[in-house]
Write a protein that holds these residues in place. Structure first.
Motif, short mmCIF file in Angstrom:
data_model
loop_
_atom_site.label_atom_id
_atom_site.label_comp_id
_atom_site.label_asym_id
_atom_site.label_seq_id
_atom_site.Cartn_x
_atom_site.Cartn_y
_atom_site.Cartn_z
N THR A 287 36.09 32.10 39.01
CA THR A 287 36.72 31.33 37.94
C THR A 287 37.76 30.33 38.45
O THR A 287 38.53 29.81 37.67
N ASP A 288 37.78 30.06 39.76
CA ASP A 288 38.76 29.05 40.19
C ASP A 288 38.29 27.66 39.77
O ASP A 288 37.09 27.39 39.68
N HIS A 289 39.28 26.81 39.51
CA HIS A 289 39.00 25.54 38.83
C HIS A 289 38.04 24.63 39.59
O HIS A 289 37.10 24.08 39.02
N ASP A 290 38.28 24.47 40.90
CA ASP A 290 37.41 23.56 41.66
C ASP A 290 35.97 24.05 41.64
O ASP A 290 35.03 23.27 41.55
N TYR A 291 35.82 25.36 41.74
CA TYR A 291 34.47 25.93 41.73
C TYR A 291 33.80 25.69 40.38
O TYR A 291 32.64 25.29 40.31
N LEU A 292 34.56 25.89 39.29
CA LEU A 292 33.95 25.69 37.97
C LEU A 292 33.61 24.21 37.74
O LEU A 292 32.61 23.88 37.11
N ARG A 350 17.39 25.40 42.64
CA ARG A 350 18.27 26.57 42.63
C ARG A 350 19.64 26.17 42.11
O ARG A 350 20.02 25.00 42.19
N PHE A 351 20.40 27.16 41.65
CA PHE A 351 21.78 26.92 41.25
C PHE A 351 22.65 27.05 42.49
O PHE A 351 22.82 28.14 43.02
N GLU A 352 23.16 25.93 42.99
CA GLU A 352 23.93 25.97 44.23
C GLU A 352 25.18 25.09 44.11
O GLU A 352 25.26 24.01 44.70
N PRO A 353 26.16 25.56 43.33
CA PRO A 353 27.36 24.73 43.11
C PRO A 353 28.08 24.39 44.41
O PRO A 353 28.78 23.37 44.49
N GLU A 354 27.86 25.22 45.44
CA GLU A 354 28.55 24.99 46.73
C GLU A 354 28.25 23.60 47.28
O GLU A 354 29.06 23.04 48.02
N VAL A 355 27.09 23.03 46.93
CA VAL A 355 26.75 21.72 47.51
C VAL A 355 27.72 20.63 47.08
O VAL A 355 27.85 19.60 47.74
N TRP A 356 28.45 20.88 45.95
CA TRP A 356 29.44 19.89 45.48
C TRP A 356 30.80 20.13 46.13
O TRP A 356 31.73 19.35 45.93
N ASP A 358 30.96 21.36 49.62
CA ASP A 358 30.89 21.25 51.09
C ASP A 358 30.39 19.88 51.55
O ASP A 358 30.12 19.68 52.73
N GLY A 359 30.26 18.92 50.63
CA GLY A 359 29.92 17.55 51.03
C GLY A 359 28.43 17.23 50.96
O GLY A 359 28.06 16.07 50.94
N ARG A 360 27.56 18.26 50.88
CA ARG A 360 26.12 17.97 50.91
C ARG A 360 25.70 17.07 49.73
O ARG A 360 24.99 16.10 49.92
#
Ligand code: HEM
Length: 425
Positions: A287-292, A350-356, A358-360
């Motif tokens: 629930t951290d803001h940047d992740y959401l 796929r659901f991959e929020p991390e791509v937003w 880590d720069g990908r």
């Protein structure tokens, strides 16, 4: 040396594009979604048809843009990330965002908005928008006030629905989100002004028909006067920032505010689908803001609310394959095709929020839920803040999905989604 022409779609290709890309896009309502049509499109996963067709055409004609001629219109369909980048980056140089089709649609309710403007007037209105929206800063000066508004509205929503043991449905969710939008854009005095939303939605329904519906000038005047009333009062929300923003006689603040209200309406769709994604991926529930914020961007990548980004060429333009097209050619970036290109993106379905984070995705210009370049959305940080705050308040309730298609990691995510059908408890 004679100029090379782009590959041209055959009659069969043109008919297929009409049936599999144009008709589903038009039927769902590019400006105001039609609930039944979105349901049908999701059942048949029409975006998947479109993506497959465009990939087939790329295989057949190469990665250069494809020219489609329909009656007297020349439409250039972009197929490569390089050309997508060029079209977005060269906006205001050799292409305009104020394309003929966009003006035909959005002109129903916001002629004078920056997106429909060109030249010096555009610069003037863009400057005004960036100033009110604190763009490109990621945290608007009014974030603390917006936070309080959003959390209060979330608490009311919860007490009306899941807090009483009832389900959270799209209708309840969007009603709350629209109240938040009125408070964020125009201040608390506008919170109950459902007439304002109804007037805007009436004109957006007209906009779905482009020029096939006549303009209703009297309704638009009514809408503008209402908005202007709030701006003149400096009532609160973004309206309170208008007085400090640079403006000239040509800025037309009410047309810009009109666009903020309209543009915000994509947010409940993306946020509600993000809620579905997080419910379907408990291992990714943080629930951290940047992740959401990244989750909302990812929801927009998977199901772009701007179905296509349109440009018109204003100068002879040369593309990646060396071909050129004349001035006045319509250029189409079809969002799902680029966002779900599984030949390029290992995470396409796929659901991959991390791509937003880590720069990908951020560095990949072909992924453009908020567009890119000189017409990039200056409201993106305000909207991401709003949606992420609402998500964090709702996720605190430990919601689980009880209706609609499950958005889980067990299978590739569908390319078309019906947000109306999701329900949570
Ligand atoms: C999820 C919500 C939103 C999405 C997906 C979105 C997406 C976009 C896209 C794709 C464009 C560019 C269109 C083009 O290149 O032709 C755009 C432009 C714009 N957006 Fe947003 N937007 C959203 C919310 C907002 C909000 C809330 C505001 C203001 C409060 C806003 C203000 C603007 C403005 C002023 C432009 C025109 C920029 C220009 O022409 O220079 N948007 N938006």
């Amino acid at each position: 040396m004679t100029a090379r022409r782009p590959a041209r779609a055959s009659l069969v290709d043109t008919v297929a594009l009409g049936a599999l890309v144009f008709v589903p896009t038009f039927a769902q309502g590019p400006i105001l979604r039609r609930r039944r049509m979105v349901g049908l499109a999701a059942r048949w996963d029409t975006n998947d048809w479109a993506c497959r067709l465009l990939r087939r055409l790329r295989g057949k004609h190469g990665t250069g843009p494809l020219l489609v001629k329909v009656l007297h219109r020349r439409v250039l369909l972009l197929l490569s990330p390089r050309d997508a980048r060029q079209a977005l980056e060269q906006t205001t140089v050799s292409l305009t965002a104020a394309s003929r089709d966009k003006v035909a649609a959005l002109g129903h309710f916001e002629p004078g908005a920056v997106l429909l403007s060109r030249g010096l007037v555009r610069q003037d209105r863009r400057r005004f928008n960036e100033s009110v929206l604190d763009y490109p800063g990621t945290d608007h000066r009014l974030c603390p006030e917006f936070d309080a508004v959003i959390r209060a509205e979330a608490a009311t929503l919860i007490s009306r629905t899941t807090g009483r043991g009832a389900e959270l449905t799209w209708d309840e969710f969007v009603r709350t989100y629209r109240r938040i939008v009125r408070r964020v854009v125009l201040g608390d005095v506008a919170e109950d002004d459902e007439r304002l939303t109804a007037l805007l939605n009436g004109l957006r329904a007209d906009a779905n028909w482009f020029r096939l519906r006549p303009r209703r000038h009297a309704v638009r005047e009514q809408l503008w006067e209402r908005v202007l009333g709030y701006l003149d009062e400096g009532s609160g929300g973004l309206a309170a920032c208008v007085a400090d923003a640079p403006r000239t006689a040509r800025t037309l603040p009410q047309a810009q505010a009109q666009h903020w209200l309209f543009a915000f309406d994509a947010a409940p769709i993306a946020t509600y689908l993000a809620l579905g994604l997080l419910a379907g991926h408990p291992e990714k529930s943080r629930t951290d803001h940047d992740y959401l914020r990244a989750c909302v961007r990812e929801s927009l990548r998977l199901w772009p609310t701007t179905l296509a980004i349109l440009r018109d060429t204003t100068r002879r333009t040369t593309w990646s394959d060396g071909s050129t097209v004349p001035v006045g050619t319509a250029v189409v970036y079809y969002s799902s095709y680029f966002h779900r290109d599984d030949s390029r993106l290992p995470y396409a379905d796929r659901f991959e929020p991390e791509v937003w984070l880590d720069g990908r995705a951020a560095e990949d210009w072909a992924l453009a839920p908020f567009s890119r370049g000189p017409a990039e959305c200056p409201g993106q940080h305000v909207v991401l803040f709003t949606s992420a705050t609402l998500l964090s308040a709702l996720l605190d309730q430990g919601l689980r999905q009880v209706g609609g298609v499950r958005l889980t990691p067990d299978a590739p995510l569908p390319r078309t989604a019906d947000h109306h059908a999701l329900r949570f408890a």
